[in-house]
Design an enzyme around this catalytic site. Structure first.
Site, PDB file in Angstrom:
ATOM      1  N   HIS A 199       0.830  -1.196   0.000  1.00  0.00           N
ATOM      2  CA  HIS A 199       0.000   0.000   0.000  1.00  0.00           C
ATOM      3  C   HIS A 199       0.872   1.256   0.000  1.00  0.00           C
ATOM      4  CE1 HIS A 199      -3.567  -2.467   1.741  1.00  0.00           C
ATOM      5  NE2 HIS A 199      -3.553  -2.456   0.429  1.00  0.00           N
ATOM      6  N   HIS A 213       0.578  -9.058   0.839  1.00  0.00           N
ATOM      7  CA  HIS A 213      -0.493  -9.219   1.829  1.00  0.00           C
ATOM      8  C   HIS A 213      -1.060 -10.632   1.858  1.00  0.00           C
ATOM      9  CE1 HIS A 213      -0.670  -4.839   0.730  1.00  0.00           C
ATOM     10  NE2 HIS A 213      -0.530  -4.781   2.034  1.00  0.00           N
ATOM     11  N   CYS A 239       4.264 -12.170   2.384  1.00  0.00           N
ATOM     12  CA  CYS A 239       5.242 -12.006   3.464  1.00  0.00           C
ATOM     13  C   CYS A 239       5.260 -13.257   4.336  1.00  0.00           C
ATOM     14  CB  CYS A 239       4.868 -10.783   4.311  1.00  0.00           C
ATOM     15  SG  CYS A 239       5.880 -10.599   5.791  1.00  0.00           S
ATOM     16  N   HIS A 245      -9.588  -5.190   4.713  1.00  0.00           N
ATOM     17  CA  HIS A 245      -8.178  -5.193   4.318  1.00  0.00           C
ATOM     18  C   HIS A 245      -7.834  -6.492   3.603  1.00  0.00           C
ATOM     19  CE1 HIS A 245      -3.785  -5.168   4.674  1.00  0.00           C
ATOM     20  NE2 HIS A 245      -3.876  -3.867   4.897  1.00  0.00           N
ATOM     21  N   GLU A 294      -5.247  -8.372   3.563  1.00  0.00           N
ATOM     22  CA  GLU A 294      -4.654  -9.426   4.389  1.00  0.00           C
ATOM     23  C   GLU A 294      -5.722 -10.168   5.175  1.00  0.00           C
ATOM     24  OE1 GLU A 294      -2.070  -9.884   8.447  1.00  0.00           O
ATOM     25  OE2 GLU A 294      -1.466  -8.252   7.112  1.00  0.00           O
ATOM     26  N   THR A 325      -1.382  -8.682  10.875  1.00  0.00           N
ATOM     27  CA  THR A 325       0.016  -8.515  11.286  1.00  0.00           C
ATOM     28  C   THR A 325       0.408  -7.072  11.591  1.00  0.00           C
ATOM     29  OG1 THR A 325       0.708  -8.372   8.966  1.00  0.00           O
ATOM     30  CG2 THR A 325       0.772 -10.554  10.002  1.00  0.00           C
ATOM     31  N   CYS A 372       3.354  -8.698  13.532  1.00  0.00           N
ATOM     32  CA  CYS A 372       4.714  -8.935  13.062  1.00  0.00           C
ATOM     33  C   CYS A 372       5.742  -8.090  13.823  1.00  0.00           C
ATOM     34  CB  CYS A 372       4.825  -8.696  11.559  1.00  0.00           C
ATOM     35  SG  CYS A 372       4.755  -6.974  11.042  1.00  0.00           S
ATOM     36  N   ASN A 425      -0.541  -0.046   8.746  1.00  0.00           N
ATOM     37  CA  ASN A 425       0.477   0.181   9.778  1.00  0.00           C
ATOM     38  C   ASN A 425       0.897   1.640   9.832  1.00  0.00           C
ATOM     39  OD1 ASN A 425       3.494   0.398   8.589  1.00  0.00           O
ATOM     40  ND2 ASN A 425       2.269  -0.897   7.246  1.00  0.00           N
ATOM     41  N   SER A 462       5.910  -0.074   4.245  1.00  0.00           N
ATOM     42  CA  SER A 462       5.994  -0.138   2.780  1.00  0.00           C
ATOM     43  C   SER A 462       6.561   1.152   2.188  1.00  0.00           C
ATOM     44  CB  SER A 462       4.605  -0.420   2.178  1.00  0.00           C
ATOM     45  OG  SER A 462       3.664   0.555   2.577  1.00  0.00           O
TER      46      SER A 462
END
Length: 286
Positions: free
Chosen positions: A39, A73, A95, A123, A125, A160, A190, A220, A262
């Site tokens: 993103h 994702h 990932c 989202h 993910e 994550t 994560c 994030n 990112s």
């Protein structure tokens, strides 16, 4: 005005690996990216410059090229397999830490736990996590947790990129809401997210203003900005250095800088250079 860069910031290893893999694939001919690799609009621009085409993960078989890329994702196993069965050559840049979240959820379901995901329902993910377990419920706040139906055994994982403290708080709410139930939480937030959040907390203790760099649809990145606002700082979230305005920092004395996972290294350098120029200009004016 002093500028402070967080000790942990910017692009994580999972994003770097996804970029490298997509670069390599794009060198040898047409390829279609199924969704956004990450993103970040600057990464999207770079992908287009390489001739990478855009497709959608859910539209199996609808691709202009025979080679496709699954984003960092991730995706549901059934989606990944569907593209392969349809005859496409699939490069999977998921990932490794997102893969661990999938494995954690699968393990909980296998052991008989009712699956709960802490994250944003829309989202990519989270959609991937839920794709193989459509019965899983997604929660993002206390009201969502209050709405969960009774289960004897709850198994909880997290997107994550959610702040760990927020996830832990919701797990406690779930335990209080259903004291007679077993609640098992597997921490899938994560490490890069945790590092960037803790580094941000340290900056918040000595700054009055925070610049957060990253895509506006990056979870994030948004979480970093929200945390800084909650700590009472003036916060500016930007995608590129050119968005910064000198007048934003007229009353700023200690400015912190961080970036989502990112965000490109060159973007962070450009933001730091622009802020240093603002600081030099303000010093000369005084």
């Amino acid at each position: 005005m002093k500028i402070h860069l967080a000790t942990h910031f910017g692009m994580c290893f999972g994003v770097r690996a996804a970029l490298r893999s997509t670069h390599e694939v794009a060198k040898s001919g047409p390829v279609t990216l199924l969704g956004q690799l990450v993103h970040n609009p600057l990464v999207e621009e770079h992908m287009r410059s390489l001739g990478v085409r855009q497709g959608e993960l859910d539209r199996v078989g609808q691709s202009e090229s025979r080679r496709v890329v699954i984003s960092a994702h991730g995706a549901a196993d059934r989606q990944r397999e569907a593209w392969k069965v349809a005859g496409f050559e699939v490069t999977d840049t998921t990932c490794p830490l997102v893969r661990k979240a999938h494995q954690a959820l699968e393990g909980l379901v296998r052991e008989g736990y009712f699956p709960v995901i802490v994250g944003q329902a829309g989202h990519v993910e989270v959609r991937g996590l839920r794709g193989d377990f459509p019965g899983a419920m997604v929660v993002l706040d206390e009201m969502d947790v209050e709405g969960l139906p009774f289960q004897k055994h709850f198994g909880v994982v997290a997107q994550t990129t959610q702040p760990l403290m927020k996830v832990l708080r919701l797990v406690e709410v779930l335990k209080c809401r259903h004291p007679e139930s077993e609640v098992r939480f597997v921490d899938t937030v994560c490490r890069p997210t945790k590092q960037r959040q803790s580094a941000l907390e340290e900056l918040c203790g000595r700054c009055d203003t925070m610049v957060v760099i990253g895509g506006r649809n990056s979870n994030n990145t948004k979480q970093l900005a929200e945390t800084a606002r909650e700590r009472g700082l003036k916060v500016w979230q930007v995608e590129r250095a050119e968005e910064l305005e000198g007048e934003w920092f007229v009353r700023s004395r200690e400015v912190g800088v961080t970036a989502g996972t990112s965000t490109l290294d060159e973007t962070v350098r450009a933001v730091m250079d622009r802020l240093q120029r603002f600081a030099a200009e303000a010093g000369a004016a005084n």
